[in-house]
Design a protein around this motif. Structure first.
Motif, short mmCIF file in Angstrom:
data_model
loop_
_atom_site.label_atom_id
_atom_site.label_comp_id
_atom_site.label_asym_id
_atom_site.label_seq_id
_atom_site.Cartn_x
_atom_site.Cartn_y
_atom_site.Cartn_z
N GLU A 165 -10.93 -13.01 8.53
CA GLU A 165 -9.42 -13.59 8.71
C GLU A 165 -9.05 -13.05 10.03
N ALA A 166 -9.16 -11.69 10.11
CA ALA A 166 -8.44 -11.22 11.42
C ALA A 166 -9.01 -11.55 12.68
N ARG A 167 -10.45 -12.07 12.50
CA ARG A 167 -11.07 -12.68 13.79
C ARG A 167 -10.59 -13.93 14.07
N GLY A 168 -10.01 -14.76 12.98
CA GLY A 168 -9.48 -16.11 13.25
C GLY A 168 -10.30 -17.04 12.48
N PHE A 169 -10.99 -16.79 11.67
CA PHE A 169 -11.82 -17.61 10.41
C PHE A 169 -10.53 -17.80 9.40
N ALA A 170 -10.54 -19.31 8.84
CA ALA A 170 -10.07 -19.60 7.42
C ALA A 170 -10.90 -19.09 6.42
N VAL A 171 -10.36 -18.51 5.64
CA VAL A 171 -11.39 -17.95 4.20
C VAL A 171 -10.88 -18.57 3.14
N ARG A 172 -11.55 -19.44 2.11
CA ARG A 172 -11.33 -19.91 1.02
C ARG A 172 -12.32 -19.52 -0.04
N PRO A 173 -11.97 -18.78 -1.07
CA PRO A 173 -12.76 -18.61 -2.28
C PRO A 173 -12.79 -19.79 -2.99
N VAL A 174 -13.74 -20.10 -3.79
CA VAL A 174 -13.77 -21.19 -4.82
C VAL A 174 -13.85 -20.47 -6.31
N ALA A 175 -12.87 -20.61 -6.79
CA ALA A 175 -12.65 -19.58 -7.91
C ALA A 175 -13.84 -19.69 -9.01
N GLY A 176 -14.49 -18.90 -9.40
CA GLY A 176 -15.47 -18.78 -10.42
C GLY A 176 -16.71 -19.45 -9.83
N ALA A 177 -16.88 -19.96 -8.59
CA ALA A 177 -18.28 -20.40 -8.29
C ALA A 177 -19.16 -19.62 -7.78
N GLY A 178 -20.62 -19.92 -8.14
CA GLY A 178 -21.51 -18.95 -7.66
C GLY A 178 -22.17 -19.13 -6.30
N HIS A 179 -23.15 -18.48 -5.96
CA HIS A 179 -23.57 -18.64 -4.25
C HIS A 179 -23.75 -19.93 -3.84
N THR A 180 -24.35 -20.83 -4.55
CA THR A 180 -24.59 -22.23 -4.16
C THR A 180 -23.30 -23.09 -4.60
N VAL A 181 -22.34 -22.91 -3.99
CA VAL A 181 -21.12 -23.44 -4.39
C VAL A 181 -21.03 -24.91 -4.85
N HIS A 182 -21.74 -25.79 -4.11
CA HIS A 182 -21.75 -27.19 -4.21
C HIS A 182 -22.49 -27.21 -5.17
N ARG A 183 -23.23 -26.72 -5.59
CA ARG A 183 -23.93 -27.23 -7.13
C ARG A 183 -23.59 -26.54 -8.35
#
Length: 234
Positions: free
Chosen positions: A199-217
């Motif tokens: 975030e300090a380097r300029g990226f937007a960061v969004r966790p997906v609450a409770g999701a595992g590593h393969t977020v989209h599945r």
């Protein structure tokens, strides 16, 4: 290396999808059609050593070179998951998408001392269906079946080749294009400290609450919701 690709949709906008270790374009079976439904022509690759693409030497810079050789420049959106996120970050200056999304990217490869070195992934090559289902209780049955299929054609040498990078810090110094880092909750690749640094380097960061590593599945709805503002509306 020219990579095998799969396309959904015929929209005026273009989206690129880059899968993670052990997967191939089939991991995006829901994401591809969803983006196509929002007006994108969606192009998903099989990285070298995965799916129907060729085999060869395996290094992050080669994965990135393949993306630059195989995908169009100037896409409206590029999404890379895990290893695909690392490869995309190394090719983004050549691909020049308007926006980039790095989904739980492999910007820190744990060492064996941390309990999750790259060599561990090779043990999943012959994982039975019951193990995959038990490890991913939120996956739909179709994703479990696809995982079995992609593991069968995956070259486990891709994991072994990353052993020399275990423990390395691969965080980008700055976003090349407007960039979202989407995180599992918790993420075993991006710690809270690294997330704050991004975030300090300029990226937007969004966790997906409770999701595992393969977020989209693991949480498809959460994955898509976290992309709001980064994908174009209809």
């Amino acid at each position: 290396m020219q990579l095998h690709t799969h396309t959904w949709g015929e929209g005026d906008r273009t989206a690129l999808l880059v899968h993670g270790m052990m997967a191939d374009h089939r991991t995006w079976r829901r994401v591809g059609p969803a983006l196509a439904g929002r007006g994108y022509r969606v192009i998903a690759v099989d990285l070298r050593g995965h799916g129907a693409s060729g085999r060869g030497a395996y290094r992050p810079e080669l994965f990135a070179d393949d993306l630059a050789e195989s995908l169009p420049t100037g896409a409206d959106l590029a999404i890379g998951h895990s290893l695909g996120g690392l490869a995309l970050s190394l090719a983004v200056d050549r691909l020049k998408p308007k926006r980039a999304v790095f989904s739980d990217p492999a910007w820190h490869l744990a060492s064996p001392a941390e309990g999750l070195g790259p060599e561990l992934f090779t043990q999943f090559k012959s994982a039975p269906k019951e193990q995959i289902r038990a490890m991913n209780p939120r996956w739909e049955e179709a994703d479990v079946d696809i995982e079995l299929q992609t593991l069968a054609v995956w070259d486990e040498a891709t994991a072994l080749s990353l052993a020399s990078l275990s423990g390395a810090d691969l965080l980008p110094a700055a976003p090349v294009v407007p960039s979202l880092v989407q995180l599992a909750d918790p993420s075993f690749l991006i710690s809270p400290e690294r997330a704050a640094l991004l975030e300090a380097r300029g990226f937007a960061v969004r966790p997906v609450a409770g999701a595992g590593h393969t977020v989209h599945r693991d949480d498809f709805d959460g994955f898509m919701a976290s992309l709001e503002g980064w994908i174009e509306p209809l």
